[in-house]
Design a protein around this motif. Sequence first.
Motif, PDB file in Angstrom:
ATOM      1  N   ILE A 121       1.087  -1.366   0.210  1.00 11.86           N
ATOM      2  CA  ILE A 121      -0.232   0.243  -0.118  1.00 11.86           C
ATOM      3  C   ILE A 121       0.633   1.576  -0.154  1.00 11.86           C
ATOM      4  CG2 ILE A 121      -1.902   0.966   1.075  1.00 11.86           C
ATOM      5  CD1 ILE A 121      -2.643  -1.205   1.993  1.00 11.86           C
ATOM      6  N   PRO A 122       1.046   2.184  -0.565  1.00 14.61           N
ATOM      7  CA  PRO A 122       2.125   3.441  -1.101  1.00 14.61           C
ATOM      8  C   PRO A 122       1.507   4.109   0.267  1.00 14.61           C
ATOM      9  CG  PRO A 122      -0.092   3.257  -3.086  1.00 14.61           C
ATOM     10  CD  PRO A 122       0.010   2.233  -2.233  1.00 14.61           C
ATOM     11  N   GLY A 162      -9.642   3.001  -1.815  1.00 16.44           N
ATOM     12  CA  GLY A 162      -7.885   2.576  -1.892  1.00 16.44           C
ATOM     13  C   GLY A 162      -8.534   1.164  -2.449  1.00 16.44           C
ATOM     14  N   TRP A 163      -9.682   0.645  -2.534  1.00 13.63           N
ATOM     15  CA  TRP A 163      -9.154  -1.287  -3.191  1.00 13.63           C
ATOM     16  C   TRP A 163      -9.920  -0.269  -4.580  1.00 13.63           C
ATOM     17  CZ3 TRP A 163     -13.939  -2.517  -5.908  1.00 13.63           C
ATOM     18  CH2 TRP A 163     -13.957  -3.243  -6.518  1.00 13.63           C
ATOM     19  N   PHE A 164     -10.409   0.670  -4.870  1.00 14.33           N
ATOM     20  CA  PHE A 164     -11.222   0.703  -6.107  1.00 14.33           C
ATOM     21  C   PHE A 164      -9.294   1.013  -7.138  1.00 14.33           C
ATOM     22  CE2 PHE A 164     -11.633   3.350  -9.733  1.00 14.33           C
ATOM     23  CZ  PHE A 164     -12.586   2.899 -10.516  1.00 14.33           C
ATOM     24  N   LEU A 165      -8.374   1.779  -6.189  1.00 14.78           N
ATOM     25  CA  LEU A 165      -7.056   2.584  -7.388  1.00 14.78           C
ATOM     26  C   LEU A 165      -6.273   0.914  -6.861  1.00 14.78           C
ATOM     27  CD1 LEU A 165      -7.104   5.525  -5.608  1.00 14.78           C
ATOM     28  CD2 LEU A 165      -7.156   4.881  -7.850  1.00 14.78           C
ATOM     29  N   LEU A 166      -6.307   0.119  -6.057  1.00 15.43           N
ATOM     30  CA  LEU A 166      -4.955  -0.471  -5.950  1.00 15.43           C
ATOM     31  C   LEU A 166      -5.319  -2.370  -5.654  1.00 15.43           C
ATOM     32  CD1 LEU A 166      -3.565   0.450  -2.285  1.00 15.43           C
ATOM     33  CD2 LEU A 166      -2.521   0.490  -4.949  1.00 15.43           C
ATOM     34  N   ARG A 167      -7.193  -2.772  -6.101  1.00 13.97           N
ATOM     35  CA  ARG A 167      -7.711  -3.487  -6.179  1.00 13.97           C
ATOM     36  C   ARG A 167      -7.416  -4.911  -5.308  1.00 13.97           C
ATOM     37  NH1 ARG A 167     -11.683  -2.092  -9.557  1.00 13.97           N
ATOM     38  NH2 ARG A 167     -11.178  -1.357 -11.581  1.00 13.97           N
ATOM     39  N   GLU A 168      -7.105  -4.978  -4.242  1.00 15.11           N
ATOM     40  CA  GLU A 168      -6.634  -5.589  -3.571  1.00 15.11           C
ATOM     41  C   GLU A 168      -8.058  -5.299  -1.815  1.00 15.11           C
ATOM     42  OE1 GLU A 168      -3.400  -5.492  -1.754  1.00 15.11           O
ATOM     43  OE2 GLU A 168      -1.702  -5.543  -4.039  1.00 15.11           O
ATOM     44  N   ARG A 169      -8.476  -6.321  -1.160  1.00 13.71           N
ATOM     45  CA  ARG A 169      -9.777  -6.326  -0.295  1.00 13.71           C
ATOM     46  C   ARG A 169      -9.062  -5.752   0.541  1.00 13.71           C
ATOM     47  NH1 ARG A 169     -12.430 -11.875   0.131  1.00 13.71           N
ATOM     48  NH2 ARG A 169     -10.740 -12.351  -1.675  1.00 13.71           N
ATOM     49  N   GLU A 170      -7.337  -6.685   0.759  1.00 12.70           N
ATOM     50  CA  GLU A 170      -6.212  -5.852   1.491  1.00 12.70           C
ATOM     51  C   GLU A 170      -6.297  -4.132   2.329  1.00 12.70           C
ATOM     52  OE1 GLU A 170      -2.018  -6.873   2.041  1.00 12.70           O
ATOM     53  OE2 GLU A 170      -2.448  -7.555   3.712  1.00 12.70           O
ATOM     54  N   VAL A 188      -9.815  -3.237   3.904  1.00 11.60           N
ATOM     55  CA  VAL A 188      -9.543  -3.310   5.744  1.00 11.60           C
ATOM     56  C   VAL A 188      -8.207  -1.849   6.287  1.00 11.60           C
ATOM     57  CG1 VAL A 188      -8.522  -4.730   7.505  1.00 11.60           C
ATOM     58  CG2 VAL A 188      -9.931  -5.084   5.033  1.00 11.60           C
ATOM     59  N   ILE A 189      -6.932  -2.287   5.556  1.00 15.00           N
ATOM     60  CA  ILE A 189      -5.757  -1.160   5.816  1.00 15.00           C
ATOM     61  C   ILE A 189      -6.089   0.039   6.170  1.00 15.00           C
ATOM     62  CG2 ILE A 189      -3.660  -1.216   6.119  1.00 15.00           C
ATOM     63  CD1 ILE A 189      -4.478  -3.698   6.609  1.00 15.00           C
ATOM     64  N   VAL A 190      -7.022   0.523   4.552  1.00 13.56           N
ATOM     65  CA  VAL A 190      -6.670   2.371   4.646  1.00 13.56           C
ATOM     66  C   VAL A 190      -7.914   2.064   5.671  1.00 13.56           C
ATOM     67  CG1 VAL A 190      -7.394   4.152   2.707  1.00 13.56           C
ATOM     68  CG2 VAL A 190      -5.813   2.285   2.682  1.00 13.56           C
ATOM     69  N   SER A 191      -8.802   1.409   5.908  1.00 15.71           N
ATOM     70  CA  SER A 191     -10.245   2.239   6.696  1.00 15.71           C
ATOM     71  C   SER A 191      -9.975   1.756   7.709  1.00 15.71           C
ATOM     72  CB  SER A 191     -11.674   1.145   6.504  1.00 15.71           C
ATOM     73  OG  SER A 191     -11.933   1.033   5.105  1.00 15.71           O
ATOM     74  N   GLY A 192      -9.103   0.901   8.384  1.00 18.67           N
ATOM     75  CA  GLY A 192      -8.517   1.114   9.481  1.00 18.67           C
ATOM     76  C   GLY A 192      -7.775   2.177  10.432  1.00 18.67           C
TER      77      GLY A 192
END
Length: 196
Positions: free
Chosen positions: A19-20, A69-77, A80-84
């Motif tokens: 994640i950037p 974050g999910w839309f830009l990085l295409r990762e479920r993780e 979760v991380i960006v929301s947290g």
Amino acid sequence: MIMGHVGVAFAAKWRWQRIPLGALLLATFAPDILRELLAVFLLPLKETNLYSHALPWSALLALGVGALGWFLLREREAFVIVSGVALSHIALDVLSGSKPLWVAGPDGLDLWRNAPVELLIECALLFAGWSLLRRAPGRGWAKHWTVPLLLSLVLVVTLLGSISQRPYATRCLASPMTACTDGSWLTGRWDTTPFW
């Protein structure tokens, strides 16, 4: 709480390296960014804090930032991380600020009134996050030793500036070691304009 949020983003970058860092910094400051955008529409401070820092709005903001974050990085993780990380902003602000956690809910601990304690907490979070980030493989500007020092310097200058402003009548150089009075330069309440 400013630099403590940066420390959380640094620690998250150390743990989730795909994640950037820019995305994590944006997430950690998302409530403050939203508050400033709401202030553009001339909402009172109480309302801007309600819609940016109180539940359920802060949870919705965290979900929105996580979805981005999910839309830009295409990762479920990433979701979760960006929301947290966005929600961590609210948790830290409960320590430092007096914003209510929800409408008519409990207020924060208001540590910003005890400036030296908040300064220690913020610097500890910043240096802890930075030291974790330095362990991550690869290179980056945030790993340089000057980054936490410069950010801490900004924090100290901001603190000294807030001491010099009214209506912070409880702020003085000696606070909290002694009560602020008008007896000496160390305990006298500052009555000047901010120096920046």
